[in-house]
Design a protein around this motif. Structure first.
Motif, short mmCIF file in Angstrom:
data_model
loop_
_atom_site.label_atom_id
_atom_site.label_comp_id
_atom_site.label_asym_id
_atom_site.label_seq_id
_atom_site.Cartn_x
_atom_site.Cartn_y
_atom_site.Cartn_z
N UNK A 45 38.39 42.91 44.39
CA UNK A 45 38.72 41.66 43.71
C UNK A 45 38.57 40.50 44.68
N UNK A 46 37.95 39.43 44.21
CA UNK A 46 37.75 38.28 45.09
C UNK A 46 37.86 36.99 44.29
N UNK A 67 24.97 37.41 39.75
CA UNK A 67 23.85 38.35 39.60
C UNK A 67 24.30 39.67 38.98
N UNK A 68 23.33 40.53 38.74
CA UNK A 68 23.64 41.85 38.20
C UNK A 68 24.64 42.56 39.10
N UNK A 69 25.59 43.26 38.48
CA UNK A 69 26.60 43.97 39.24
C UNK A 69 27.94 43.93 38.53
N UNK A 70 28.90 44.62 39.09
CA UNK A 70 30.24 44.74 38.51
C UNK A 70 31.20 43.95 39.40
N UNK A 71 31.69 42.82 38.87
CA UNK A 71 32.44 41.87 39.67
C UNK A 71 33.87 41.79 39.16
N UNK A 72 34.84 42.01 40.04
CA UNK A 72 36.26 41.97 39.69
C UNK A 72 36.85 40.64 40.13
N UNK A 73 37.53 39.97 39.20
CA UNK A 73 38.05 38.64 39.50
C UNK A 73 39.36 38.39 38.77
N UNK A 74 40.12 37.44 39.27
CA UNK A 74 41.26 36.90 38.53
C UNK A 74 40.72 35.79 37.62
N UNK A 88 21.41 39.03 33.45
CA UNK A 88 21.39 40.25 32.66
C UNK A 88 21.89 41.41 33.52
N UNK A 89 22.83 42.18 32.99
CA UNK A 89 23.39 43.28 33.75
C UNK A 89 24.64 42.92 34.52
N UNK A 90 25.04 41.63 34.50
CA UNK A 90 26.26 41.23 35.19
C UNK A 90 27.47 41.54 34.32
N UNK A 91 28.46 42.20 34.89
CA UNK A 91 29.72 42.48 34.22
C UNK A 91 30.84 41.86 35.04
N UNK A 92 31.47 40.84 34.47
CA UNK A 92 32.62 40.21 35.12
C UNK A 92 33.87 40.81 34.51
N UNK A 93 34.59 41.57 35.32
CA UNK A 93 35.80 42.24 34.87
C UNK A 93 37.01 41.43 35.34
N UNK A 94 37.81 40.96 34.35
CA UNK A 94 39.03 40.25 34.72
C UNK A 94 40.11 41.25 35.10
#
Length: 542
Positions: A45-46, A67-74, A88-94
């Motif tokens: 998470x960042x 960019x494409x990838x699995x990104x964890x954020x608040x 395309x392919x970017x997943x932003x996970x809250x």
């Protein structure tokens, strides 16, 4: 009313006569979130997305690239002149850690309230966008309560075994004790004497679910291409904003997700919603403008919108106005919509105490399939229940007594609906006004509606159906009319061999006209209630 519709043809005139929608423009400068330490593993998470947005805006604006990838954020706060772009392919996970979000004063269901700040939030901004082909996931399952009757037995066992708590009745699961506590407090999120600041609500923080994206008092907004899924509450919520373009977005929430509306345009002005898809747990496309006294005091209608080329799957309603419509709604041009599996198709709802005027609404080309409740409903006696009764709930219509007109009396008028099909619904058309304020000036033209029940018309005035076909399984009667005036049917078609074409009741019913309609296709044409004169009905060939 007709002069408005002359300007509106979804094929010949795709842009009705409304103020032009101002769209945002951005510098070409691009900021990549990886420059701020983002790691695409779904675990790290960042604050990289927020840092990139802040830096981009400070430098004069531009594009923030995820960019494409699995990104964890608040949570994310938007800034002026920034286009947050998901490749395309970017997943932003809250984050599912509720401590990552903070309580703020805001508006919920049209009333001043305290809630957790939206996962994507912006206030008093200009020139902003969220675009791309990526996905935002709101971790909504860590926030939402779930009713047992919405799940299979296996799903319920799996959910309760995952943690959380169940209420005393054992019929609703809550993700935490805080969430359960909040559910026991009537209107727990509203600001009121003794509870004025966010700090006053800390003991029920988990209950105060955030929306996915709220853009409040903003100008020149673009939402395009992205997917918003698993929202804790409402998904897309422009609030008191103007010049809004929403294009080719996808909102997806579980069917059992309470309050997970697809898009709520609340007290907004000048915009286009097009090419989008909604599959959610509450209303799909919804128009709102505040609730009761606060909404009337705000006095900001949702107005001057084009809504076209959208599809709604599971939802309480496909296209909805209300029930929080106290600031009014007007000048909405709606065309080329498809509803499949929604509880209701076209849904207009309000209640005493709301006030507000909904008018100049033009709807053209709507196709529906497998509608659980009503294909078309106007209801000024909405009682905040699910549109489809659960097992054991009464389906009997309430007895409505007249009350004096006041500022809280809602009004629906000047609404035209053309070119509608429905393959399967419980009820084709339902109109229910109030004794003191009927729904009025409603036109439905060129419709073919297949349903179990045909049409119910209560407390309505100046209703016109032309070239409408009602193919219903129940035909006793086809048309149920109570205490309504100036109702006309021109070239009405209905199920051959119907038991009864029309039942008319109520001592205030008058001037019912049937034109170019074969009354002999029914076993009995008209049945009159007590105190209803035969002169009430006029049958003619032209």
């Amino acid at each position: 009313m007709g002069s408005w519709l002359m300007h509106f043809d979804a094929t010949a005139t795709p842009n009705p006569p409304l103020p032009p929608v101002k769209t945002p423009e951005f510098r070409k400068d691009t900021v990549n979130i990886t420059k701020f330490g983002a790691v695409p593993n779904g675990l790290t998470k960042s604050t990289a997305i927020q840092q990139a947005i802040d830096a981009c805006s400070k430098a004069g604006g531009g594009v923030v690239l995820v960019p494409r990838g699995h990104w964890l954020t608040a949570g994310i706060e938007m800034r002026n002149n920034v286009n947050l772009h998901l490749a395309k392919g970017a997943l932003v996970q809250f984050s599912d850690n509720h401590a990552d979000y903070h309580l703020i004063k805001t508006s919920w269901e049209g009333v001043e309230a305290v809630r957790n700040q939206a996962l994507i939030y912006g206030e008093n901004l200009e020139n902003i966008a969220v675009t791309g082909e990526g996905v935002f996931d709101g971790a909504g399952d860590t926030w939402r309560a779930v009713k047992k009757n919405k799940l299979t037995e296996t799903q319920w066992k799996r959910l309760t075994a995952s943690g959380g708590v169940v209420n005393e009745k054992k019929d609703t699961w809550y993700p935490s004790e805080q969430s359960l506590k909040g559910s026991t407090i009537p209107e727990a999120f509203y600001i009121r004497p003794g509870k004025q600041t966010p700090k006053d609500f800390e003991d029920i923080k988990d209950f105060l679910r955030p929306d996915m994206i709220v853009l409040a008092r903003c100008k020149r907004i673009l939402l395009e291409g992205v997917t918003f899924q698993n929202s804790p509450a409402w998904t897309i919520h422009p609030l008191m904003s103007e010049d809004i373009t929403v294009r080719n977005v996808y909102a997806f929430n579980p069917e059992y997700g309470q309050n997970t509306d697809g898009i709520d345009l609340e007290s907004c002005k000048n915009g286009i919603l097009e090419g989008s898809t909604f599959d959610v747990g509450d209303d799909g496309i919804c128009i709102k403008s505040g609730r009761d006294e606060q909404g009337r005091k705000r006095g900001m209608p949702t107005e001057n919108f084009i809504i076209r080329n959208c599809t709604v799957y599971h939802a309480h309603g496909g296209f909805v106005i209300g029930s929080e419509m106290s600031g009014g709604a007007r000048n909405l041009y709606v065309s080329n919509l498809t509803f499949m599996g929604t509880d209701v198709g076209l849904r207009f709802k309000a209640a005493r105490g709301r006030g507000g005027v909904v008018e100049n609404i033009f709807i053209d080309n709507v196709d529906m399939k497998n509608i659980v409740g009503q294909a078309i409903i106007f209801d000024l006696y909405y009682m905040a229940k699910d549109p489809v009764p659960l097992a054991g709930e009464s389906t009997a219509p309430p007895v409505i007594k007249a009350e004096p007109l006041n500022e809280g009396t809602p009004t629906f008028r000047h609404i035209e609906i053309k070119n509608v099909t429905c393959n399967g619904a419980e009820t084709a058309i339902m109109l229910r006004g109030l004794p003191e304020m009927p729904v009025k000036d409603i036109s439905i033209e060129n419709a073919v509606l297949q349903s179990t029940k045909p049409m119910l018309c209560i407390e309505a005035e100046n209703i016109r159906l032309k070239n409408v076909t009602l193919l219903s399984k129940e035909t006793k009667p086809v048309l149920e009319i109570q205490n309504s005036q100036n109702i006309s049917f021109d070239n009405l078609k209905y199920t051959a061999g119907a038991d009864l074409l029309m039942r008319i009741t109520g001592d205030r019913t008058k001037n019912i006209k049937l034109t170019n309609t074969d009354t002999k296709a029914a076993k009995k044409d008209v049945e009159l209630g007590d105190k209803v004169s035969k002169k009430v009905v006029l049958v003619s060939k032209n």
